[in-house]
Design a protein around this motif. Structure first.
Motif, PDB file in Angstrom:
ATOM      1  N   UNK A 209       0.794  -1.213   0.000  1.00 14.69           N
ATOM      2  CA  UNK A 209       0.000   0.000   0.000  1.00 14.69           C
ATOM      3  C   UNK A 209       0.834   1.274   0.000  1.00 14.69           C
ATOM      4  N   UNK A 210       2.158   1.139   0.011  1.00 16.66           N
ATOM      5  CA  UNK A 210       3.032   2.313   0.034  1.00 16.66           C
ATOM      6  C   UNK A 210       3.992   2.300  -1.152  1.00 16.66           C
ATOM      7  N   UNK A 211       4.820   1.257  -1.259  1.00 14.00           N
ATOM      8  CA  UNK A 211       5.733   1.173  -2.388  1.00 14.00           C
ATOM      9  C   UNK A 211       6.931   0.285  -2.102  1.00 14.00           C
ATOM     10  N   UNK A 212       7.880   0.283  -3.025  1.00 16.52           N
ATOM     11  CA  UNK A 212       9.076  -0.548  -2.944  1.00 16.52           C
ATOM     12  C   UNK A 212      10.331   0.312  -2.971  1.00 16.52           C
ATOM     13  N   UNK A 213      11.274   0.000  -2.076  1.00 14.38           N
ATOM     14  CA  UNK A 213      12.604   0.581  -2.097  1.00 14.38           C
ATOM     15  C   UNK A 213      13.522  -0.491  -2.673  1.00 14.38           C
ATOM     16  N   UNK A 214      14.243  -0.150  -3.736  1.00 12.73           N
ATOM     17  CA  UNK A 214      15.066  -1.130  -4.436  1.00 12.73           C
ATOM     18  C   UNK A 214      16.467  -0.558  -4.651  1.00 12.73           C
TER      19      UNK A 214
ATOM     20  N   UNK B 177      36.475  10.752 -18.988  1.00 12.20           N
ATOM     21  CA  UNK B 177      36.843  10.082 -17.749  1.00 12.20           C
ATOM     22  C   UNK B 177      35.901   8.916 -17.508  1.00 12.20           C
ATOM     23  N   UNK B 178      36.314   8.051 -16.614  1.00 13.19           N
ATOM     24  CA  UNK B 178      35.511   6.885 -16.307  1.00 13.19           C
ATOM     25  C   UNK B 178      34.723   7.143 -15.025  1.00 13.19           C
ATOM     26  N   UNK B 179      33.411   6.943 -15.105  1.00 15.09           N
ATOM     27  CA  UNK B 179      32.539   7.083 -13.937  1.00 15.09           C
ATOM     28  C   UNK B 179      32.389   5.684 -13.347  1.00 15.09           C
ATOM     29  N   UNK B 180      32.783   5.541 -12.101  1.00 16.81           N
ATOM     30  CA  UNK B 180      32.826   4.221 -11.479  1.00 16.81           C
ATOM     31  C   UNK B 180      31.419   3.652 -11.258  1.00 16.81           C
ATOM     32  N   UNK B 181      31.368   2.344 -11.123  1.00 16.67           N
ATOM     33  CA  UNK B 181      30.091   1.682 -10.852  1.00 16.67           C
ATOM     34  C   UNK B 181      29.652   2.044  -9.440  1.00 16.67           C
ATOM     35  N   UNK B 182      28.353   2.015  -9.221  1.00 19.42           N
ATOM     36  CA  UNK B 182      27.818   2.354  -7.906  1.00 19.42           C
ATOM     37  C   UNK B 182      26.423   1.787  -7.759  1.00 19.42           C
ATOM     38  N   UNK B 183      25.947   1.828  -6.539  1.00 21.76           N
ATOM     39  CA  UNK B 183      24.581   1.395  -6.246  1.00 21.76           C
ATOM     40  C   UNK B 183      23.714   2.634  -6.088  1.00 21.76           C
ATOM     41  N   UNK B 184      22.485   2.549  -6.593  1.00 21.46           N
ATOM     42  CA  UNK B 184      21.549   3.647  -6.425  1.00 21.46           C
ATOM     43  C   UNK B 184      20.280   3.120  -5.780  1.00 21.46           C
ATOM     44  N   UNK B 185      19.620   3.972  -5.042  1.00 20.84           N
ATOM     45  CA  UNK B 185      18.375   3.631  -4.371  1.00 20.84           C
ATOM     46  C   UNK B 185      17.224   4.218  -5.169  1.00 20.84           C
ATOM     47  N   UNK B 186      16.254   3.373  -5.488  1.00 21.50           N
ATOM     48  CA  UNK B 186      15.064   3.855  -6.184  1.00 21.50           C
ATOM     49  C   UNK B 186      13.838   3.522  -5.363  1.00 21.50           C
ATOM     50  N   UNK B 187      12.803   4.325  -5.534  1.00 17.26           N
ATOM     51  CA  UNK B 187      11.528   4.087  -4.866  1.00 17.26           C
ATOM     52  C   UNK B 187      10.451   4.057  -5.920  1.00 17.26           C
ATOM     53  N   UNK B 188       9.633   3.015  -5.884  1.00 18.62           N
ATOM     54  CA  UNK B 188       8.512   2.912  -6.800  1.00 18.62           C
ATOM     55  C   UNK B 188       7.248   2.905  -5.958  1.00 18.62           C
ATOM     56  N   UNK B 189       6.436   3.959  -6.039  1.00 20.23           N
ATOM     57  CA  UNK B 189       5.225   4.014  -5.216  1.00 20.23           C
ATOM     58  C   UNK B 189       4.182   3.008  -5.689  1.00 20.23           C
ATOM     59  N   UNK B 190       3.357   2.551  -4.738  1.00 25.03           N
ATOM     60  CA  UNK B 190       2.271   1.637  -5.086  1.00 25.03           C
ATOM     61  C   UNK B 190       1.169   2.412  -5.803  1.00 25.03           C
TER      62      UNK B 190
ATOM     63  N   UNK C 192      -1.946   2.538  -4.999  1.00 32.84           N
ATOM     64  CA  UNK C 192      -2.809   3.229  -4.038  1.00 32.84           C
ATOM     65  C   UNK C 192      -2.173   4.522  -3.538  1.00 32.84           C
ATOM     66  N   UNK C 193      -0.841   4.565  -3.381  1.00 31.32           N
ATOM     67  CA  UNK C 193      -0.164   5.796  -2.986  1.00 31.32           C
ATOM     68  C   UNK C 193      -0.243   6.829  -4.107  1.00 31.32           C
ATOM     69  N   UNK C 194      -0.062   6.385  -5.345  1.00 27.63           N
ATOM     70  CA  UNK C 194      -0.176   7.299  -6.478  1.00 27.63           C
ATOM     71  C   UNK C 194      -1.568   7.935  -6.532  1.00 27.63           C
ATOM     72  N   UNK C 195      -2.595   7.117  -6.326  1.00 26.74           N
ATOM     73  CA  UNK C 195      -3.960   7.622  -6.344  1.00 26.74           C
ATOM     74  C   UNK C 195      -4.209   8.600  -5.204  1.00 26.74           C
ATOM     75  N   UNK C 196      -3.696   8.281  -4.029  1.00 24.34           N
ATOM     76  CA  UNK C 196      -3.877   9.165  -2.874  1.00 24.34           C
ATOM     77  C   UNK C 196      -3.196  10.512  -3.093  1.00 24.34           C
ATOM     78  N   UNK C 197      -2.001  10.502  -3.672  1.00 19.70           N
ATOM     79  CA  UNK C 197      -1.281  11.743  -3.920  1.00 19.70           C
ATOM     80  C   UNK C 197      -1.997  12.583  -4.981  1.00 19.70           C
ATOM     81  N   UNK C 198      -2.605  11.920  -5.951  1.00 18.47           N
ATOM     82  CA  UNK C 198      -3.303  12.633  -7.019  1.00 18.47           C
ATOM     83  C   UNK C 198      -4.730  13.007  -6.650  1.00 18.47           C
TER      84      UNK C 198
END
Length: 94
Positions: A46-51, A69-82, A84-90
């Motif tokens: 009902x909220x979303x996913x942190x990946x 130049x070379x940009x090194x590899x890294x980890x990034x954090x993404x959030x995908x809302x559910x 129901x959260x998208x509907x509530x925000x809209x």
């Protein structure tokens, strides 16, 4: 909203003391942080996913000098809302 606002809201809505509410919020945030540091996904219904996603090494360019130049590899954090959260925000949610 700040962490202090979250603590205040938990305090007002649950009847816990402010110290207990602060401890709860801190524990939840620490748990989220450690789970993400381990590379695991967090799914909150009902909220979303942190990946955590991996970005590969890639070539870039300095816009001021034009030097490549070379940009090194890294980890990034993404959030995908559910949905129901998208509907509530809209404004058309529950």
């Amino acid at each position: 909203m700040t962490k202090a606002d979250l603590i205040e809201n938990v305090y007002l809505k649950t009847g816990f003391s402010k110290k207990e509410a602060a401890d709860i919020i801190e524990e939840v945030l620490d748990l989220i942080k450690s789970t993400l540091q381990n590379g695991e996904t967090i799914k909150v219904s009902g909220f979303g996913n942190f990946v955590i996603q991996n970005k590969a090494t890639r070539h870039g360019r300095n816009p001021q000098t034009g030097e490549t130049l070379e940009i090194s590899s890294r980890k990034i954090l993404t959030f995908k809302p559910s949905q129901s959260l998208k509907c509530a925000v809209n404004g058309n949610g529950k």
